[in-house]
Design a protein around this motif. Sequence first.
Motif, PDB file in Angstrom:
ATOM      1  N   LEU A  64       0.848  -1.188   0.000  1.00  0.00           N
ATOM      2  CA  LEU A  64       0.000   0.000   0.000  1.00  0.00           C
ATOM      3  C   LEU A  64       0.881   1.234   0.000  1.00  0.00           C
ATOM      4  CD1 LEU A  64      -2.493  -1.161   2.787  1.00  0.00           C
ATOM      5  CD2 LEU A  64      -2.667  -1.532   0.307  1.00  0.00           C
ATOM      6  N   ALA A  65       0.295   2.360  -0.383  1.00  0.00           N
ATOM      7  CA  ALA A  65       1.040   3.620  -0.391  1.00  0.00           C
ATOM      8  C   ALA A  65       0.388   4.620   0.546  1.00  0.00           C
ATOM      9  CB  ALA A  65       1.110   4.196  -1.801  1.00  0.00           C
ATOM     10  N   ALA A  77       5.423  12.882   9.866  1.00  0.00           N
ATOM     11  CA  ALA A  77       6.407  11.876  10.260  1.00  0.00           C
ATOM     12  C   ALA A  77       5.787  10.879  11.240  1.00  0.00           C
ATOM     13  CB  ALA A  77       7.627  12.546  10.883  1.00  0.00           C
ATOM     14  N   GLU A  78       5.044  11.397  12.221  1.00  0.00           N
ATOM     15  CA  GLU A  78       4.376  10.524  13.185  1.00  0.00           C
ATOM     16  C   GLU A  78       3.317   9.675  12.499  1.00  0.00           C
ATOM     17  OE1 GLU A  78       2.788   8.732  16.655  1.00  0.00           O
ATOM     18  OE2 GLU A  78       4.732   9.614  16.158  1.00  0.00           O
ATOM     19  N   LEU A  79       2.549  10.283  11.594  1.00  0.00           N
ATOM     20  CA  LEU A  79       1.501   9.543  10.909  1.00  0.00           C
ATOM     21  C   LEU A  79       2.096   8.437  10.033  1.00  0.00           C
ATOM     22  CD1 LEU A  79      -1.544   9.678  10.945  1.00  0.00           C
ATOM     23  CD2 LEU A  79      -1.469  11.224   8.979  1.00  0.00           C
ATOM     24  N   ALA A  80       3.206   8.726   9.370  1.00  0.00           N
ATOM     25  CA  ALA A  80       3.875   7.706   8.548  1.00  0.00           C
ATOM     26  C   ALA A  80       4.319   6.538   9.421  1.00  0.00           C
ATOM     27  CB  ALA A  80       5.067   8.320   7.827  1.00  0.00           C
ATOM     28  N   HIS A  81       4.837   6.841  10.608  1.00  0.00           N
ATOM     29  CA  HIS A  81       5.256   5.785  11.533  1.00  0.00           C
ATOM     30  C   HIS A  81       4.064   4.927  11.947  1.00  0.00           C
ATOM     31  CE1 HIS A  81       7.007   3.761  14.991  1.00  0.00           C
ATOM     32  NE2 HIS A  81       6.058   4.273  15.744  1.00  0.00           N
ATOM     33  N   VAL A  82       2.954   5.563  12.283  1.00  0.00           N
ATOM     34  CA  VAL A  82       1.770   4.825  12.723  1.00  0.00           C
ATOM     35  C   VAL A  82       1.211   3.972  11.587  1.00  0.00           C
ATOM     36  CG1 VAL A  82      -0.601   5.051  13.559  1.00  0.00           C
ATOM     37  CG2 VAL A  82       1.200   6.479  14.531  1.00  0.00           C
ATOM     38  N   PHE A  83       1.108   4.549  10.383  1.00  0.00           N
ATOM     39  CA  PHE A  83       0.615   3.787   9.233  1.00  0.00           C
ATOM     40  C   PHE A  83       1.497   2.578   8.968  1.00  0.00           C
ATOM     41  CE2 PHE A  83      -2.322   7.122   7.766  1.00  0.00           C
ATOM     42  CZ  PHE A  83      -3.337   6.329   7.266  1.00  0.00           C
ATOM     43  N   SER A  84       2.805   2.772   9.059  1.00  0.00           N
ATOM     44  CA  SER A  84       3.736   1.680   8.803  1.00  0.00           C
ATOM     45  C   SER A  84       3.491   0.528   9.764  1.00  0.00           C
ATOM     46  CB  SER A  84       5.155   2.214   9.004  1.00  0.00           C
ATOM     47  OG  SER A  84       5.955   1.886   7.985  1.00  0.00           O
ATOM     48  N   ARG A  85       3.289   0.867  11.036  1.00  0.00           N
ATOM     49  CA  ARG A  85       3.073  -0.144  12.061  1.00  0.00           C
ATOM     50  C   ARG A  85       1.744  -0.863  11.848  1.00  0.00           C
ATOM     51  NH1 ARG A  85       3.190   2.806  17.137  1.00  0.00           N
ATOM     52  NH2 ARG A  85       0.922   2.867  17.029  1.00  0.00           N
ATOM     53  N   VAL A  86       0.690  -0.099  11.557  1.00  0.00           N
ATOM     54  CA  VAL A  86      -0.635  -0.692  11.356  1.00  0.00           C
ATOM     55  C   VAL A  86      -0.634  -1.612  10.137  1.00  0.00           C
ATOM     56  CG1 VAL A  86      -3.023  -0.159  10.730  1.00  0.00           C
ATOM     57  CG2 VAL A  86      -1.895   1.140  12.544  1.00  0.00           C
ATOM     58  N   LEU A  96       6.054   4.849   1.229  1.00  0.00           N
ATOM     59  CA  LEU A  96       5.854   6.248   1.604  1.00  0.00           C
ATOM     60  C   LEU A  96       6.186   7.141   0.419  1.00  0.00           C
ATOM     61  CD1 LEU A  96       7.482   6.243   5.165  1.00  0.00           C
ATOM     62  CD2 LEU A  96       5.065   5.956   4.571  1.00  0.00           C
ATOM     63  N   GLU A  97       5.274   8.057   0.103  1.00  0.00           N
ATOM     64  CA  GLU A  97       5.475   8.971  -1.020  1.00  0.00           C
ATOM     65  C   GLU A  97       5.312  10.408  -0.550  1.00  0.00           C
ATOM     66  OE1 GLU A  97       4.074   8.123  -4.955  1.00  0.00           O
ATOM     67  OE2 GLU A  97       3.196   6.226  -4.295  1.00  0.00           O
ATOM     68  N   GLU A  98       6.365  11.180  -0.650  1.00  0.00           N
ATOM     69  CA  GLU A  98       6.330  12.595  -0.285  1.00  0.00           C
ATOM     70  C   GLU A  98       5.974  13.403  -1.528  1.00  0.00           C
ATOM     71  OE1 GLU A  98       9.149  15.456   2.432  1.00  0.00           O
ATOM     72  OE2 GLU A  98      10.093  14.373   0.785  1.00  0.00           O
ATOM     73  N   VAL A 117       2.395  -1.414  -8.727  1.00  0.00           N
ATOM     74  CA  VAL A 117       3.255  -1.312  -7.550  1.00  0.00           C
ATOM     75  C   VAL A 117       2.465  -1.490  -6.267  1.00  0.00           C
ATOM     76  CG1 VAL A 117       4.840   0.180  -6.280  1.00  0.00           C
ATOM     77  CG2 VAL A 117       4.846   0.194  -8.787  1.00  0.00           C
ATOM     78  N   VAL A 118       1.306  -0.838  -6.156  1.00  0.00           N
ATOM     79  CA  VAL A 118       0.529  -0.877  -4.913  1.00  0.00           C
ATOM     80  C   VAL A 118      -0.907  -1.291  -5.195  1.00  0.00           C
ATOM     81  CG1 VAL A 118       1.973   0.892  -3.820  1.00  0.00           C
ATOM     82  CG2 VAL A 118      -0.109   1.578  -5.042  1.00  0.00           C
ATOM     83  N   ASP A 119      -1.567  -1.795  -4.163  1.00  0.00           N
ATOM     84  CA  ASP A 119      -2.961  -2.215  -4.274  1.00  0.00           C
ATOM     85  C   ASP A 119      -3.933  -1.111  -3.894  1.00  0.00           C
ATOM     86  OD1 ASP A 119      -2.202  -4.847  -4.976  1.00  0.00           O
ATOM     87  OD2 ASP A 119      -1.932  -5.349  -2.859  1.00  0.00           O
ATOM     88  N   GLY A 120      -3.473  -0.120  -3.133  1.00  0.00           N
ATOM     89  CA  GLY A 120      -4.332   0.962  -2.705  1.00  0.00           C
ATOM     90  C   GLY A 120      -3.511   2.105  -2.145  1.00  0.00           C
ATOM     91  N   VAL A 121      -4.145   3.278  -2.057  1.00  0.00           N
ATOM     92  CA  VAL A 121      -3.431   4.497  -1.668  1.00  0.00           C
ATOM     93  C   VAL A 121      -4.220   5.245  -0.605  1.00  0.00           C
ATOM     94  CG1 VAL A 121      -2.492   6.705  -2.468  1.00  0.00           C
ATOM     95  CG2 VAL A 121      -2.466   4.715  -3.998  1.00  0.00           C
TER      96      VAL A 121
END
Length: 353
Positions: A64-65, A77-86, A96-98, A117-121
């Motif tokens: 996923l992206a 940055a915090e949200l990216a960390h949380v999404f990664s963990r979930v 992650l796409e900036e 590349v990804v199934d959903g965004v």
Amino acid sequence: MGKVTLQDVAVHAGVSMKTVSNVVRGYQHVSPPMRDRVQAAIDELGYRPNVSGRSLATGRSNMLAFAFPDLRRPYFAELAHVFSRVCAQRGYQLLLEETLGEADGERSAVRGREAGVVDGVVIHPQVLTPEAIDRIRGDTAVVFLGEDVRPQYSDQVVIDNAAAAAQAVAHLVALGRRRIGFFGHETGPESSTSGVRLHGYRAGLAAAGLPVHDALLVPREVGDAAGAETAFGRALDAGLRVDALLCRDDLAALGVLRAMRLRGLDAPRDIAVVGWDAMGLGSSLVPSLTSVAPDTVALADTALDLLLERMDGSEVPGRLVTVGHRLLVGESAPFPDGSVDRGQAQGQGRVSA
């Protein structure tokens, strides 16, 4: 021990392979005790899902992206960390796409499935309109964050920025503050986020019977702490008089506290300060920062739930889901009795069509 298989985990946990598969895929109908039992076996054996094999079987990449404007902002940055963990907990990898808040970056993120590349965004857009996104997304499952868009056939997850701002103002009013300013919105075109927070700020003042003075609205040109320090210091030097301040974000609040300190002012004695986003650094400051804290875990969990439903073919009308927030009360704007409690005032989540 050689490569650990799904069957190894099932035998070790004393459950069926299907149960292990359901845990790995993040299916919600597995009971918490069973999920914990299987996860303990996964951790102990060091099992890693075979993503490539699963991709061949399902036609999916299991990636996923998460697309966002700027990783330098602590909130993202915090949200990216949380999404990664979930995502990892549900057996997905996260790209992650900036986007830098640019149209080309946002288009590229939304079109990610076209390249296989990804199934959903999940995306927090700043530029693209709902119409533009609907034109380019094709069959890509997309869930949106933030206030900027509301596509008709996609889902969006937000916090209630207006209610949170009004709640912060009410907290400052309870401290006896009457000249409450708002600091940190843009000098140029106003973002939707700033606009909604300003609306909530004004509503909070009106609810308290306080007038809204445009002279108490102080913008900044640069969105970092140094730019905030310069902008607020300039306003103080020009004669700004406030006894409390709601800042657009924690970076703005950091700049405010430094500008105050350099001029011999103290928080909360002279100016009570409330930030936004509750980035971890705020609790280590002197004074510790009072801040509006979005429930980032609920936001990520909800966005992923909606995304997986869309990936599985759901065609229900677009849903707008509001997740909760908290006012984390620190020393920069304590409770009226001077105490702090960094976990008060839960906002409630809700869903609307």
